[in-house]
Design a protein around this motif. Structure first.
Motif, PDB file in Angstrom:
ATOM      1  N   ARG A  57     -12.272   7.122  -0.464  1.00  0.00           N
ATOM      2  CA  ARG A  57     -11.351   7.247   0.669  1.00  0.00           C
ATOM      3  C   ARG A  57     -10.639   5.926   0.944  1.00  0.00           C
ATOM      4  N   ALA A  58     -11.325   4.817   0.660  1.00  0.00           N
ATOM      5  CA  ALA A  58     -10.757   3.499   0.964  1.00  0.00           C
ATOM      6  C   ALA A  58      -9.836   2.988  -0.135  1.00  0.00           C
ATOM      7  N   LEU A  59     -10.137   3.356  -1.388  1.00  0.00           N
ATOM      8  CA  LEU A  59      -9.380   2.844  -2.533  1.00  0.00           C
ATOM      9  C   LEU A  59      -8.669   3.978  -3.257  1.00  0.00           C
ATOM     10  N   SER A  60      -7.513   3.663  -3.815  1.00  0.00           N
ATOM     11  CA  SER A  60      -6.824   4.642  -4.669  1.00  0.00           C
ATOM     12  C   SER A  60      -5.919   3.893  -5.633  1.00  0.00           C
ATOM     13  N   LEU A  61      -5.638   4.521  -6.772  1.00  0.00           N
ATOM     14  CA  LEU A  61      -4.707   3.961  -7.743  1.00  0.00           C
ATOM     15  C   LEU A  61      -3.372   4.688  -7.624  1.00  0.00           C
ATOM     16  N   ASP A  62      -2.278   3.960  -7.862  1.00  0.00           N
ATOM     17  CA  ASP A  62      -0.979   4.634  -7.880  1.00  0.00           C
ATOM     18  C   ASP A  62      -0.917   5.510  -9.138  1.00  0.00           C
ATOM     19  N   PRO A  63       0.037   6.450  -9.201  1.00  0.00           N
ATOM     20  CA  PRO A  63       0.086   7.383 -10.344  1.00  0.00           C
ATOM     21  C   PRO A  63       0.116   6.693 -11.701  1.00  0.00           C
ATOM     22  N   GLY A  65      -1.339   3.909 -12.403  1.00  0.00           N
ATOM     23  CA  GLY A  65      -2.571   3.148 -12.595  1.00  0.00           C
ATOM     24  C   GLY A  65      -2.365   1.654 -12.673  1.00  0.00           C
ATOM     25  N   ARG A  66      -1.255   1.173 -12.095  1.00  0.00           N
ATOM     26  CA  ARG A  66      -0.970  -0.269 -12.168  1.00  0.00           C
ATOM     27  C   ARG A  66      -1.165  -0.983 -10.840  1.00  0.00           C
ATOM     28  N   GLN A  67      -1.431  -0.226  -9.807  1.00  0.00           N
ATOM     29  CA  GLN A  67      -1.640  -0.835  -8.496  1.00  0.00           C
ATOM     30  C   GLN A  67      -2.863  -0.218  -7.826  1.00  0.00           C
ATOM     31  N   LEU A  68      -3.643  -1.077  -7.178  1.00  0.00           N
ATOM     32  CA  LEU A  68      -4.775  -0.634  -6.385  1.00  0.00           C
ATOM     33  C   LEU A  68      -4.347  -0.645  -4.924  1.00  0.00           C
ATOM     34  N   LYS A  69      -4.484   0.489  -4.257  1.00  0.00           N
ATOM     35  CA  LYS A  69      -4.084   0.584  -2.857  1.00  0.00           C
ATOM     36  C   LYS A  69      -5.324   0.566  -1.970  1.00  0.00           C
ATOM     37  N   VAL A  70      -5.300  -0.337  -1.001  1.00  0.00           N
ATOM     38  CA  VAL A  70      -6.389  -0.468  -0.032  1.00  0.00           C
ATOM     39  C   VAL A  70      -5.747  -0.428   1.350  1.00  0.00           C
ATOM     40  N   ARG A  71      -5.942   0.693   2.033  1.00  0.00           N
ATOM     41  CA  ARG A  71      -5.257   0.903   3.312  1.00  0.00           C
ATOM     42  C   ARG A  71      -3.752   0.734   3.102  1.00  0.00           C
ATOM     43  N   ASP A  72      -3.134  -0.219   3.778  1.00  0.00           N
ATOM     44  CA  ASP A  72      -1.678  -0.375   3.647  1.00  0.00           C
ATOM     45  C   ASP A  72      -1.300  -1.535   2.722  1.00  0.00           C
TER      46      ASP A  72
END
Length: 523
Positions: A57-63, A65-72
């Motif tokens: 829920r806290a972490l996600s990859l962009d489609p 797979g080149r960026q790690l998204k953490v909250r905003d």
């Protein structure tokens, strides 16, 4: 209903009039149904804060797979991610992180309690285990939640990894309850034994946890922002599973990625307050004098993002939803229950009595004195944001059964050498309190459980009780007062009805303090 089968033989031995016997059986069936629902709610609370789901829920990859998204926030990925972690829930967090990051994770080091990996393997919790050929090195230490040489080796390996990072790297820091004991790295020439001796002396003289943390940070290479400083200039993302009331990031695991706001003078003030200035080892005086003369002053943590990904609040919210789905009016009293376990038990016992008068209008109302006593107990416990009035108003509306939920961490003053933990002690004390008050035509059940699945040095997570506890104990020759005097709650519950009142979950792989459930059901 398996527990009911354990209890029935004990009931059958009691010489009762047939009508009384059937009444006892009916109450037993009601208690066991409530116990099953209590276990269901407890499991849902724990399930809401399991490491894997929380981390995803806290972490996600962009489609791409080149960026790690953490909250905003977003961080570039180019096989430049490193991982460190320490705490009871960290192995499951690391497994989820490695699965998500794949080839971008270069290396990792985690420090976990001794025996927890084997416990997860025995429980078949594969999702909590690292895969074969993992890039994450695992150290096990801090037996009985005490810093030791194994934990020290892990801490030094974590420091070495952090110090080797560059501005192009990203360090993922995983923190959960028990992290402080798993990250001991005293500043030389202070030894681990000297640091432990000083903290034990302070604790024995009544130092608060905040004061102990101030001393730990001042003498640590990694606590109080030391880990973040070691990792500079790399970017640092700290994902925190909170086991502290109020979720203060500077307190959880002694804040390794949060700059300390305390000075050397604060440390000396604490030491002087407890009359230990003369007992300070020369090494401690040396470290404090160095820090006092540091021309750079305290370091900042501007390159760090600290994120709370799981807490007692989240666990209680899920249990509340489950209670409402079962038809209860559910109110969360507080996620910050703290204070002496005796006072807390008195609060829950009197709350059940006052609740009886709200839920059964035909009964005589609670006296003004009892209402005032309840509010006085609440005030003495100093519970932040206690929703007592909302709970009382909910019961006064009289629309069916009520479930009151709370979380936190009460304290136990040890007087004996028995076995137990704060949850079993609280449950036993609440059981003793419930017999003091007439509860009339209302079924009551109280459960207290540790979300990590281990209450003190026992294999139980906690226990549940009803107002019949005292009579059940007396029928088996168990004196509740004697067990309480020796802090021997686990032995009591093991002997009572074959252990039917114990809450057994096994190690859960998470840790967000304790959960308390108070069920109030008119007959």
């Amino acid at each position: 209903m398996a527990a009911a089968l354990q209890v029935l033989p004990h009931l059958a031995r009691a010489p009762l009039h047939p009508l009384l016997w059937w009444g006892s059986v009916a109450r037993l069936a009601s208690s066991m149904a409530l116990a099953e629902q209590a276990r269901q709610l407890f499991d849902s609370a724990v399930g809401a804060v399991l490491p894997g789901p929380m981390l995803h829920r806290a972490l996600s990859l962009d489609p791409g797979g080149r960026q790690l998204k953490v909250r905003d926030r977003s961080f570039q990925l180019r096989q430049n991610v490193y991982l460190v972690g320490f705490g009871k829930a960290v192995m499951g967090m690391a497994a989820a992180a490695e699965e998500l990051l794949g080839q971008h994770l270069v290396q990792g080091v985690i420090s976990i309690p001794k025996g927890i990996r084997a416990a997860m393997e025995r429980a078949g919790k594969q999702e909590m285990l690292l895969k074969p050929h993992s890039h994450v090195q695992v150290f096990e230490g801090a037996e009985d939640n005490l810093p030791d040489r194994d934990a020290l080796r892990a801490a030094l390996a974590i420091r070495q990894l952090a110090e080797g990072l560059t501005a192009d790297d990203l360090l993922l820091v995983l923190i959960s309850g028990g992290g402080s004991a798993l990250l001991p790295a005293p500043i030389p020439p202070v030894t681990l034994e000297e640091k432990q001796t000083l903290t034990r002396l302070l604790a024995a003289r009544g130092a608060t946890i905040q004061e102990l943390n101030t001393i730990r940070k001042a003498l640590s290479q990694l606590k109080g922002g030391g880990l973040a400083q070691a990792a500079y200039p790399a970017q640092v993302v700290s994902l925190i599973l909170s086991d502290v009331v109020g979720d203060p990031v500077e307190v959880i695991a002694s804040g390794p990625t949060v700059a300390s706001s305390h000075s050397v003078q604060d440390c000396l003030h604490i030491v002087n307050r407890y009359g230990l200035r003369a007992a300070l080892p020369r090494s401690v005086k040396t470290v404090l004098s160095r820090a006092d003369s540091d021309p750079h002053g305290p370091h900042s943590c501007g390159h760090v993002l600290n994120v709370i990904i799981g807490s007692n609040v989240l666990a209680l919210a899920e249990a509340q939803r489950q209670a409402e789905a079962l038809g209860y009016q559910a109110v969360v009293l507080s996620a910050a229950m703290q204070g002496d376990v005796k006072s807390m038990a008195q609060f829950y016992g009197l709350l059940a009595h006052v609740a009886r008068t709200r839920l059964t209008p035909s009964m005589a109302g609670a006296s003004v004195e009892e209402d005032a006593q309840l509010h006085e107990l609440a005030a003495d416990l100093q519970i932040p944001d206690l929703q007592l009035e909302e709970a009382l108003e909910t019961m006064a509306r009289g629309r069916g059964p009520v479930c009151l939920l709370a979380g936190g961490e009460p304290t136990v003053q040890l007087q004996g050498s028995g076995r137990g933990g704060r949850n079993q002690e609280l449950a036993l004390r609440v059981g003793a309190e419930l017999r003091r008050w007439p509860l009339g035509q209302i079924d009551v059940l109280f459960l207290s459980g540790g979300t990590d699945g281990q209450d003190g040095p026992t294999e139980a997570a906690g226990a549940w009780v009803t107002p019949e506890l005292a009579s059940q104990a007396a029928a088996e020759g168990l004196d509740m007062a004697t067990f309480l005097a020796h802090n021997d709650s686990h032995t009591f519950f093991c002997r009572l009805q074959g252990g039917a009142h114990l809450l057994h979950t096994g190690m859960t792989g998470t840790n967000v303090m304790d959960t308390h459930l108070l069920f109030l059901q008119p007959r």
